[in-house]
Design a protein around this motif. Sequence first.
Motif, PDB file in Angstrom:
ATOM      1  N   VAL A 105       0.877  -1.177   0.000  1.00 40.00           N
ATOM      2  CA  VAL A 105       0.000   0.000   0.000  1.00 40.00           C
ATOM      3  C   VAL A 105       0.906   1.216   0.000  1.00 40.00           C
ATOM      4  O   VAL A 105       1.576   1.497   0.988  1.00 40.00           O
ATOM      5  CB  VAL A 105      -0.898   0.041   1.256  1.00 40.00           C
ATOM      6  N   ARG A 160       2.502   9.648  -3.247  1.00 32.77           N
ATOM      7  CA  ARG A 160       3.606  10.572  -2.984  1.00 32.77           C
ATOM      8  C   ARG A 160       4.884   9.932  -3.515  1.00 32.77           C
ATOM      9  O   ARG A 160       4.875   8.788  -3.955  1.00 32.77           O
ATOM     10  CB  ARG A 160       3.762  10.803  -1.482  1.00 32.77           C
ATOM     11  N   HIS A 195       6.231  10.291   5.563  1.00 34.23           N
ATOM     12  CA  HIS A 195       4.882  10.240   6.118  1.00 34.23           C
ATOM     13  C   HIS A 195       4.810   9.250   7.284  1.00 34.23           C
ATOM     14  O   HIS A 195       4.269   9.564   8.349  1.00 34.23           O
ATOM     15  CB  HIS A 195       3.883   9.858   5.026  1.00 34.23           C
ATOM     16  N   PRO A 221       7.411   9.063  -8.043  1.00 28.26           N
ATOM     17  CA  PRO A 221       6.126   8.737  -7.415  1.00 28.26           C
ATOM     18  C   PRO A 221       6.083   7.231  -7.135  1.00 28.26           C
ATOM     19  O   PRO A 221       6.305   6.429  -8.052  1.00 28.26           O
ATOM     20  CB  PRO A 221       5.108   9.115  -8.486  1.00 28.26           C
ATOM     21  N   ARG A 265       3.924   4.997  -6.640  1.00 24.55           N
ATOM     22  CA  ARG A 265       2.997   4.067  -7.279  1.00 24.55           C
ATOM     23  C   ARG A 265       3.305   3.825  -8.751  1.00 24.55           C
ATOM     24  O   ARG A 265       2.662   3.005  -9.387  1.00 24.55           O
ATOM     25  CB  ARG A 265       1.562   4.577  -7.097  1.00 24.55           C
ATOM     26  N   LEU A 325     -10.333   6.160  -1.148  1.00 27.62           N
ATOM     27  CA  LEU A 325      -8.947   6.259  -0.718  1.00 27.62           C
ATOM     28  C   LEU A 325      -8.768   5.609   0.657  1.00 27.62           C
ATOM     29  O   LEU A 325      -7.779   4.922   0.920  1.00 27.62           O
ATOM     30  CB  LEU A 325      -8.573   7.747  -0.658  1.00 27.62           C
ATOM     31  N   GLU A 340      -8.466   1.919   0.633  1.00 31.29           N
ATOM     32  CA  GLU A 340      -7.144   1.483   0.209  1.00 31.29           C
ATOM     33  C   GLU A 340      -6.095   1.672   1.310  1.00 31.29           C
ATOM     34  O   GLU A 340      -5.233   0.826   1.510  1.00 31.29           O
ATOM     35  CB  GLU A 340      -6.781   2.329  -1.016  1.00 31.29           C
ATOM     36  N   TYR A 341      -6.171   2.783   2.018  1.00 33.08           N
ATOM     37  CA  TYR A 341      -5.109   3.143   2.964  1.00 33.08           C
ATOM     38  C   TYR A 341      -5.354   2.655   4.386  1.00 33.08           C
ATOM     39  O   TYR A 341      -4.452   2.707   5.218  1.00 33.08           O
ATOM     40  CB  TYR A 341      -4.975   4.676   3.042  1.00 33.08           C
ATOM     41  N   ALA A 347      -5.884  14.159   7.377  1.00 27.85           N
ATOM     42  CA  ALA A 347      -4.882  14.946   6.651  1.00 27.85           C
ATOM     43  C   ALA A 347      -4.276  14.127   5.512  1.00 27.85           C
ATOM     44  O   ALA A 347      -4.111  14.622   4.390  1.00 27.85           O
ATOM     45  CB  ALA A 347      -3.790  15.424   7.615  1.00 27.85           C
ATOM     46  N   THR A 348      -3.956  12.872   5.788  1.00 31.56           N
ATOM     47  CA  THR A 348      -3.364  12.013   4.758  1.00 31.56           C
ATOM     48  C   THR A 348      -4.322  11.833   3.585  1.00 31.56           C
ATOM     49  O   THR A 348      -3.936  11.959   2.419  1.00 31.56           O
ATOM     50  CB  THR A 348      -3.032  10.618   5.344  1.00 31.56           C
ATOM     51  N   TRP A 391      -4.878  15.098   1.584  1.00 29.58           N
ATOM     52  CA  TRP A 391      -3.702  15.467   0.789  1.00 29.58           C
ATOM     53  C   TRP A 391      -3.550  14.536  -0.409  1.00 29.58           C
ATOM     54  O   TRP A 391      -3.342  14.984  -1.538  1.00 29.58           O
ATOM     55  CB  TRP A 391      -2.438  15.451   1.656  1.00 29.58           C
ATOM     56  N   ASP A 392      -3.692  13.236  -0.176  1.00 29.20           N
ATOM     57  CA  ASP A 392      -3.517  12.308  -1.290  1.00 29.20           C
ATOM     58  C   ASP A 392      -4.679  12.376  -2.283  1.00 29.20           C
ATOM     59  O   ASP A 392      -4.534  11.981  -3.435  1.00 29.20           O
ATOM     60  CB  ASP A 392      -3.314  10.884  -0.770  1.00 29.20           C
ATOM     61  N   ARG A 418      -8.317  14.950  -7.009  1.00 32.02           N
ATOM     62  CA  ARG A 418      -9.708  14.568  -7.239  1.00 32.02           C
ATOM     63  C   ARG A 418     -10.664  15.517  -6.514  1.00 32.02           C
ATOM     64  O   ARG A 418     -11.748  15.795  -6.998  1.00 32.02           O
ATOM     65  CB  ARG A 418      -9.932  13.117  -6.805  1.00 32.02           C
ATOM     66  N   ARG A 431      -0.884  10.276 -14.008  1.00 31.31           N
ATOM     67  CA  ARG A 431       0.424   9.973 -14.558  1.00 31.31           C
ATOM     68  C   ARG A 431       1.500  10.134 -13.478  1.00 31.31           C
ATOM     69  O   ARG A 431       2.398   9.325 -13.336  1.00 31.31           O
ATOM     70  CB  ARG A 431       0.726  10.898 -15.740  1.00 31.31           C
ATOM     71  N   ARG A 432       1.338  11.215 -12.702  1.00 33.60           N
ATOM     72  CA  ARG A 432       2.376  11.519 -11.728  1.00 33.60           C
ATOM     73  C   ARG A 432       2.276  10.627 -10.490  1.00 33.60           C
ATOM     74  O   ARG A 432       3.285  10.189  -9.963  1.00 33.60           O
ATOM     75  CB  ARG A 432       2.252  12.999 -11.345  1.00 33.60           C
ATOM     76  N   TYR A 433       1.065  10.371 -10.018  1.00 38.48           N
ATOM     77  CA  TYR A 433       0.949   9.672  -8.729  1.00 38.48           C
ATOM     78  C   TYR A 433       0.327   8.293  -8.811  1.00 38.48           C
ATOM     79  O   TYR A 433       0.297   7.569  -7.836  1.00 38.48           O
ATOM     80  CB  TYR A 433       0.162  10.534  -7.737  1.00 38.48           C
ATOM     81  N   GLY A 434      -0.174   7.923  -9.988  1.00 41.32           N
ATOM     82  CA  GLY A 434      -0.674   6.570 -10.166  1.00 41.32           C
ATOM     83  C   GLY A 434      -1.997   6.270  -9.511  1.00 41.32           C
ATOM     84  O   GLY A 434      -2.389   6.828  -8.559  1.00 41.32           O
TER      85      GLY A 434
END
Lengths: 260, 234
Positions: free
Chosen positions: A107, A111, A119, A151, A153, B126, B129-130, B146-147, B150-151, B155, B231-234
């Motif tokens: 997981v 970031r 984190h 990144p 992921r 999210l 998943e987390y 906060a997590t 931010w993530d 969206r 693209r950047r963070y998947g």
Amino acid sequence: MRQAGATVESLRRRERGDGTRPPHPLLPLTVRGLGFWAGERWILKDVSFHLPDATRTVILGPNGAGKSVLLRLCHGLLRPGTGTISWGGLTPQNAASGQALVAQRPVLLRRSVKGNILHALKVRHLPRAQRAERVRATLALAGLEHLKDRPARTLSGGEQQRVTLARAWALRPNVLMLDEPTSSLDPGATRGVEELIRAVDAAGTKIIMTTHDISQGRRLANDVLFLHQGRLIEHAPAGEFFAAPSAPAAAQFIRGELPF
Amino acid sequence: MNDFSDAFWAALRLLADLDPDLLEIVALSLSVSLSATGIAALIGLPLGAAVALIRFPGRRAITIFLNAMMGLPPVVVGLVVYMMLSRAGPLGELGLLFTPTAMVIAQCILITPIVAALTRQTVSDLNEEYEEHLRSLGADTTQRIATLLWDGRFRLLTAVLAGFGRAVAEVGAVLIVGGNIQHSTRVMTTTIALETSKGNLAFALGLGLVLVTVAASVNATVTVITDAASRRYG
Ligand SMILES: Nc1ncnc2c1ncn2[C@@H]1O[C@H](COP(=O)(O)OP(=O)(O)OP(=O)(O)O)[C@@H](O)[C@H]1O
Ligand SMILES: [Mg+2]
């Protein structure tokens, strides 16, 4: 994890001059009559064992045996249906802050690699002043420096697995639990991870891991817990287990003959 | 078709000349819808996150309610706000009817459920998943929220933009509570409706071009942000 070997010595500092280890705050791990009920069947039933030492314990067993569920119960992510788990007298929930788990499926936060490690350190309240150095040391140890700004992921499956392992070790836990930490790694990376696991063990950390790779089990295990269909079939020192397992299912499993 | 091309050229003229009447309307339109979006974000983001993360009785009912409210017909919102604000209504004292404030209130009611419902969806996906990772770390509620915020930031931004897109393009609610009064409560949509019915196609078309540009840019921005983030963070 190329440089794992080089840092074993620095990690050894935690060992005392006479070679004995200081008492471990979360040991012994004592599990009694543990059962986990999911919906309509027992995933684990009547599991009892006692792990007194900060050695490497390997959980073996076929797919669906309940290995991951057992780790998650011990880490306090699931609540037992029956039985008790005690970490040196603490409940799993209270002991969790001294532990880290590398989950079977990585997981990763949305970031960078560095951001993921930072984190975790922040959430575990590592003082701000120590974070940068901890991140740097961890990335170096895990051979991930060249990926630190990527990144997380977007990395390959094997790279992601190494990031989750690095992130867990960055927390410097007293107990490190790894759920198939090398399942998507190439042989070189696997060797690197095994070296890292030895180094972490040498630092006095209790290791509990699962694997499907029997030769990895032979290389790493001090003792083996063999699970089959939700039951603990055998708990034995690694030497005995691999030489002559007493349970027929374990013998079949080692020979790769256990049918599913 | 001649009529149309004449009107089209006249519309371009108005835009090129930065016609003050036209600019005034565009400015009011944007300021009303941006204010409504700002307030909707202040209410909708925390509300959506709370519904996603905090267990309380009636949580499912609120989720269903928010999703249902996403499709509120603007005229009905206009009607309800009108009744609240009219002389005889419970808030009649405030004298807000036929002011830009009334229009902000109406649009805010229209889009807050959109922002909240999209936020709830984002945060709860999210969180699923987390969750185990955050529990494994021992994150407290504040750290968890906060997590996740931010993530989910990209969206969530698109949720807010979706709200703005709906606000700026709707006509029914602002028409009823604003009254479409010249130099006071005329926005792009209501003016287009009025000028078209009066036969002033050039002015209507000029505003139409601006409105299309605004709406298209909002959607383009959403697409660009979504693409870049994945693209950047998947
Ligand atoms: N939360 C849950 N609810 C219901 N069933 C579950 C749950 N978690 C696991 N199971 C079931 O429990 C059984 C054991 O799962 P577990 O993941 O522990 O197996 P495993 O030994 O780790 O297998 P693998 O080697 O494939 O990783 C499986 O049959 C799985 O379907
Ligand atoms: Mg498993």
